[in-house]
Design an enzyme around this catalytic site. Structure first.
Site, PDB file in Angstrom:
ATOM      1  N   LYS A 229     -16.108  63.592 -48.576  1.00 14.20           N
ATOM      2  CA  LYS A 229     -16.747  63.866 -47.210  1.00 14.20           C
ATOM      3  C   LYS A 229     -17.394  62.933 -46.665  1.00 14.20           C
ATOM      4  CE  LYS A 229     -19.593  67.415 -44.689  1.00 14.20           C
ATOM      5  NZ  LYS A 229     -20.481  68.586 -45.131  1.00 14.20           N
ATOM      6  N   ASP A 234     -24.724  64.433 -39.306  1.00 13.84           N
ATOM      7  CA  ASP A 234     -24.427  65.777 -38.948  1.00 13.84           C
ATOM      8  C   ASP A 234     -25.310  66.506 -38.241  1.00 13.84           C
ATOM      9  OD1 ASP A 234     -23.171  68.326 -38.608  1.00 13.84           O
ATOM     10  OD2 ASP A 234     -23.555  68.835 -40.775  1.00 13.84           O
ATOM     11  N   LYS A 241     -28.298  71.654 -35.396  1.00 12.82           N
ATOM     12  CA  LYS A 241     -29.175  71.954 -36.555  1.00 12.82           C
ATOM     13  C   LYS A 241     -30.567  72.101 -35.852  1.00 12.82           C
ATOM     14  CE  LYS A 241     -26.563  70.113 -40.200  1.00 12.82           C
ATOM     15  NZ  LYS A 241     -26.266  71.249 -40.997  1.00 12.82           N
ATOM     16  N   ASP A 252     -24.849  63.478 -45.270  1.00  9.20           N
ATOM     17  CA  ASP A 252     -23.846  64.273 -45.331  1.00  9.20           C
ATOM     18  C   ASP A 252     -22.492  63.573 -45.513  1.00  9.20           C
ATOM     19  OD1 ASP A 252     -22.927  66.882 -45.049  1.00  9.20           O
ATOM     20  OD2 ASP A 252     -22.600  66.776 -43.016  1.00  9.20           O
ATOM     21  N   ASP A 311     -21.117  73.602 -36.712  1.00  6.20           N
ATOM     22  CA  ASP A 311     -21.794  72.992 -38.039  1.00  6.20           C
ATOM     23  C   ASP A 311     -21.051  73.244 -39.294  1.00  6.20           C
ATOM     24  OD1 ASP A 311     -23.730  71.568 -39.096  1.00  6.20           O
ATOM     25  OD2 ASP A 311     -24.970  73.159 -39.308  1.00  6.20           O
ATOM     26  N   GLU A 313     -18.333  71.545 -39.989  1.00  2.00           N
ATOM     27  CA  GLU A 313     -17.175  70.478 -39.687  1.00  2.00           C
ATOM     28  C   GLU A 313     -16.554  69.788 -40.920  1.00  2.00           C
ATOM     29  OE1 GLU A 313     -20.222  68.445 -41.150  1.00  2.00           O
ATOM     30  OE2 GLU A 313     -20.541  70.151 -39.810  1.00  2.00           O
ATOM     31  N   ARG A 315     -15.427  70.786 -43.767  1.00  2.00           N
ATOM     32  CA  ARG A 315     -14.176  71.283 -44.020  1.00  2.00           C
ATOM     33  C   ARG A 315     -13.060  71.073 -43.267  1.00  2.00           C
ATOM     34  NH1 ARG A 315     -17.011  77.364 -43.736  1.00  2.00           N
ATOM     35  NH2 ARG A 315     -18.867  75.775 -44.839  1.00  2.00           N
TER      36      ARG A 315
END
Length: 466
Positions: A229, A234, A241, A252, A311, A313, A315
């Site tokens: 990933k 993020d 967030k 991330d 959030d 995102e 996946r």
């Protein structure tokens, strides 16, 4: 850093390892696990490192003790250190290798933005002639690949963008046994990677799909896919967030960094295996062109996904990477690493990664590799009700579950990913806790970026060769 092998210590700073049973003659030193005592003897600085009881001493304890000792040497502003491993017949070579690995990993620091650079460790001498110089170089190459990954995560998010990762991949692709392919934003849209495109569409740093192929066994039909990933920052998107969470979101892309570090190590060490590393890289921004909660987007596989939360995102990006990788490269097995869910910390803390899989044999081998490297894993189930929880009323899937908020979040995230896995063995490693350490350093695991997963995967991929 220079690594040498010697029969006798030649540096004026020495790390000497002792189990408790052998530590009795040293004043004020009991040899307890990770106990450090400093003595100045005959113009030398001796750092005694305790390993605990002989019967309980493991390579993990030696590795961590060596890291702590080397950090003590750094505090003393020493630059050259000799390691004198413990006399433990049952694992003579492994003990020495563990001490070297721990010392190198423990010497890491990220000082790119410091005005005054620390001196650091410039030379480590291992006092054990049974370890060959070639083996020492292999250990060094693997540890420096971990450093490479840590640097990618620790650097500024406006520096390590999707385009920056693509440029790094091209650099790695200059090796003769590594081939690099990059899909830019236009190609993502043209080829139908709608989920990855959506995640990155609101950013001034456009998304990329980065593919790095390592070919070490051209005649073999087996290829392992590693998907990391790569959300370079993020923000949470429209589901922004809050403070207290957003500040460290450059982490991330720790899964992507692990994939990069693994490919770097493979290019140097050249094991007889084949690996394709795929990194969906995007910046999940907030702005006038970011994707919307409630909207439905089409994946590369053809499945449609309703966005319940922008959030969730990672996946989405991973799903398209899975499908593209399987269709184009037809791997024999797929392993992904992702800082996917905060929920995994509630289950396992920040020292163990979550393992989810559709294959028992693969899971067992990964678990064993984690025990050997001390990058530990623990397996969770994925039951039918978790898969059902990801179904949408308006699309094929939803990116957040129907369950009560927070319930089984790590499992349902893995269940979503599983929907994009074909009929091959697959393992998902949720490294949200282990990829970035916000606690104090733990020996070979520093504060902030850890590089978790590189040593684990290298052991898993090459263990049968050893």
């Amino acid at each position: 850093m220079k690594i040498t092998i010697a029969k006798k210590a030649s540096n004026d700073t020495q790390v000497v390892f002792f189990v408790q049973e052998d530590a009795g003659e040293i004043v004020d030193f009991k040899g307890e696990k990770h106990q450090l005592t400093i003595r100045y003897e005959k113009n030398a600085c001796i750092i005694y490192c305790g390993l605990g009881l002989r019967e309980n001493c493991t390579t993990a304890i030696i590795r961590r003790g060596a890291a702590k000792a080397i950090q003590k040497a750094m505090e003393l502003k020493r630059t050259s250190v000799s390691l004198i491993p413990p006399k433990k017949k049952k694992c003579a070579g492994k003990c020495s290798e563990a001490s070297l690995e721990g010392a190198i990993l423990g010497a890491y620091s990220f000082a790119k933005y410091k005005s005054e650079k620390p001196s650091g460790i410039k030379k480590i001498e291992l006092v054990d002639p049974t370890v060959t110089p070639g083996r020492a170089k292999q250990i060094q190459a693997l540890c420096e690949s971990v450093f490479y990954a840590r640097d990618l995560v620790n650097d500024n998010a406006h520096v390590v963008t999707p385009a920056h990762l693509a440029a790094e991949a091209r650099k790695l692709g200059s090796a003769s046994n590594i081939t690099t392919t990059i899909l830019d934003q236009k190609e993502l849209k043209k080829k139908g990677l709608g989920l990855l495109y959506a995640v990155g569409q609101g950013s001034p740093y456009p998304p990329h799909l980065i593919i790095m192929e390592y070919t070490g066994a051209a005649k073999s039909k087996k290829t392992t896919a590693i998907v990391g990933k790569g959300i370079t920052f993020d923000s949470g998107g429209q589901n922004l967030k809050p403070s207290g969470h957003i500040e460290t979101m450059r982490c991330d892309m720790a899964g992507a960094a692990a994939a990069f570090g693994l490919i770097r190590a493979l290019g140097i060490l050249k094991p007889k295996i084949n690996v394709v590393a795929v990194v969906p890289a995007a910046h999940n921004a907030i702005g006038s062109t970011t994707y919307f909660p409630g909207d439905i987007y089409k994946s590369y596989s053809g499945k449609t996904v309703e966005i319940g939360n922008t959030d969730a995102e990672g996946r989405l990006a991973m799903a398209d990477a899975f499908s593209y990788c399987q269709k184009k490269y037809k791997p024999s097995e797929l392993i992904d690493l992702a800082t996917l869910t905060g929920g995994i910390l509630y289950a396992l803390g920040d020292t163990i990664a979550g393992l989810f899989s559709n294959d028992d044999t693969m899971s067992e081998k990964l678990f064993e590799a984690g025990e050997r490297t001390f990058e530990r894993l623990w397996r969770f189930p994925i039951y039918e009700e978790h898969i059902e929880a990801m179904k949408s009323d308006f699309a094929d899937l939803k990116n957040i579950p129907k369950l009560k908020r927070g319930h089984a979040g790590s499992i349902t995230a893995a269940a979503f990913l599983r929907e994009f896995v074909d009929t091959i063995p697959w393992a998902h490693l949720d490294i949200a806790g282990t990829g970035f350490n916000e606690s104090e350093p733990r020996g070979e695991m520093p504060k902030y970026a850890t590089g978790f997963g590189i040593r684990l995967l290298m052991d898993y991929l090459t263990h049968e060769e050893k």
